[in-house]
Design an enzyme around this catalytic site. Sequence first.
Site, mmCIF file in Angstrom:
data_model
loop_
_atom_site.group_PDB
_atom_site.id
_atom_site.type_symbol
_atom_site.label_atom_id
_atom_site.label_comp_id
_atom_site.label_asym_id
_atom_site.label_seq_id
_atom_site.Cartn_x
_atom_site.Cartn_y
_atom_site.Cartn_z
ATOM 1 N N LYS A 40 0.844 -1.202 0.000
ATOM 2 C CA LYS A 40 0.000 0.000 0.000
ATOM 3 C C LYS A 40 0.880 1.253 0.000
ATOM 4 O O LYS A 40 2.074 1.179 0.307
ATOM 5 C CB LYS A 40 -0.911 -0.023 1.232
ATOM 6 C CG LYS A 40 -0.173 -0.022 2.574
ATOM 7 C CD LYS A 40 -1.095 -0.408 3.728
ATOM 8 C CE LYS A 40 -0.350 -0.378 5.055
ATOM 9 N NZ LYS A 40 -1.179 -0.911 6.156
ATOM 10 N N ARG A 139 -10.924 -1.010 14.471
ATOM 11 C CA ARG A 139 -10.663 -0.131 13.337
ATOM 12 C C ARG A 139 -11.456 -0.608 12.124
ATOM 13 O O ARG A 139 -12.348 0.080 11.661
ATOM 14 C CB ARG A 139 -9.163 -0.084 13.031
ATOM 15 C CG ARG A 139 -8.801 0.890 11.924
ATOM 16 C CD ARG A 139 -7.315 0.963 11.643
ATOM 17 N NE ARG A 139 -6.794 -0.248 11.026
ATOM 18 C CZ ARG A 139 -5.564 -0.347 10.491
ATOM 19 N NH1 ARG A 139 -4.740 0.696 10.529
ATOM 20 N NH2 ARG A 139 -5.155 -1.472 9.959
ATOM 21 N N TYR A 261 14.918 30.168 9.299
ATOM 22 C CA TYR A 261 13.642 30.836 9.584
ATOM 23 C C TYR A 261 13.444 30.976 11.089
ATOM 24 O O TYR A 261 13.650 30.027 11.853
ATOM 25 C CB TYR A 261 12.478 30.020 9.028
ATOM 26 C CG TYR A 261 12.261 30.207 7.543
ATOM 27 C CD1 TYR A 261 11.969 31.452 7.009
ATOM 28 C CD2 TYR A 261 12.328 29.116 6.686
ATOM 29 C CE1 TYR A 261 11.749 31.617 5.652
ATOM 30 C CE2 TYR A 261 12.112 29.260 5.323
ATOM 31 C CZ TYR A 261 11.820 30.519 4.810
ATOM 32 O OH TYR A 261 11.606 30.670 3.465
ATOM 33 N N MET A 309 11.567 24.443 3.317
ATOM 34 C CA MET A 309 10.901 23.606 2.316
ATOM 35 C C MET A 309 11.917 22.816 1.476
ATOM 36 O O MET A 309 11.706 21.639 1.180
ATOM 37 C CB MET A 309 10.038 24.464 1.380
ATOM 38 C CG MET A 309 9.236 23.634 0.384
ATOM 39 S SD MET A 309 8.320 24.625 -0.800
ATOM 40 C CE MET A 309 7.086 25.386 0.241
#
Length: 376
Positions: A40, A139, A261, A309
Amino acid sequence: MTDPARLTGAVLTIDLEAIVTNWRRLRDESGSGHVAAVVKADAYGLGVAHVVPALHAAGCRHFFVAHLIEALEVVDILPRGSFVAVLSGLNPGAESACAAAGVIPVLNSLGQARRWIAQARIDNRRLPAILQVDSGMSRLGLPPHEAAELAADQELTERLSILAVMSHLACADEPGAPANLAQAEAFGQLADLFPGVPRSLANSGGCLLGERFAGDIARPGIALYGGDPATGDHAPFAPVVRLEAAVIQMREIPAGTGVGYGMTWHAPVPTRLATIGVGYADGWLRSLSGQGAAWFGEARLPIVGRVSMDSIIVDISALPEGALAEGDMVELIGPHQTIDDVAHAAGTISYEILTSLGQRYHRVYRPAAAQQELAA
Ligand SMILES: *Cc1c(COP(=O)(O)O)cnc(C)c1O
């Protein structure tokens, strides 16, 4: 021609032979049962188009994905009639697409079972299915009363060919958790409602819990991809992923200078820095801000300041001056630092590190030996 690795900031190397090695180990340890591959989320981010053929060539015959859209991709890679099952169930309205593609739905509720039986009636043929029962995780899967109701339904076995009854362990990564035995016990009782049907319980962690958990079809994912599936002192699985990123700039800053940053880090002493071409857009999670490190040779280069980023900044003061140059590659995942180490630094699990791996890496696949033999 320009080296394609030079077109981007980082190179991701995926070792298909290591994936096959990990699958063989699970097969050898799981006794008589089959060992499937959970592929998956694009084989945990590593690429189904490469991973599925490598495992198939090694002898793997059972594949699990999460969604029908993933199954449609995987059935196209495999020979017709292959076993590809959808763990998340049968979406209303997807029945005819699922049947037409020859995909096996995992039926998680009575409603899903009824809709699949109706499809079999429309197609006038028996359709394959896996039944999932909820053995305690709450679940997915039929709760016990629904499992009993379905087991009593004549049409189930008339219209469907039940390939397995399965359940999923909530605590397989904790070998000592009492929930594991309780789930195995509950699963055994629910599976008894469907006599003669193969059983499937273990994920990677479950495969390490012993014969009782292995069942007829084990469903490992993370261990195939080199992640550590559980606490405890089992042998590590072969590492599959290597990530190296380029130094894109270097500088020296005086004591007291802010970095990145928000200037969340200030150099306590004069410091040499390198900016590396990988960031959160590549899956180098922002939670690694000020956490973890890159490696160059035997030198650990701590990440300082926030993850941007497209870049991170590392302190290279541990290296002799001139040891590192623009364009050099530092190790982010590799012999010095496993995906579990990175996950630990980021406060997450290796699953999230793998499934976050970015799309703009230059990807290099090391082929599996069995495939090379076939190609030769
Ligand atoms: C993802 C998943 C697996 C594989 O789990 P790992 O911990 O990666 O081995 C097996 N079964 C089900 C139902 C899953 O959702």
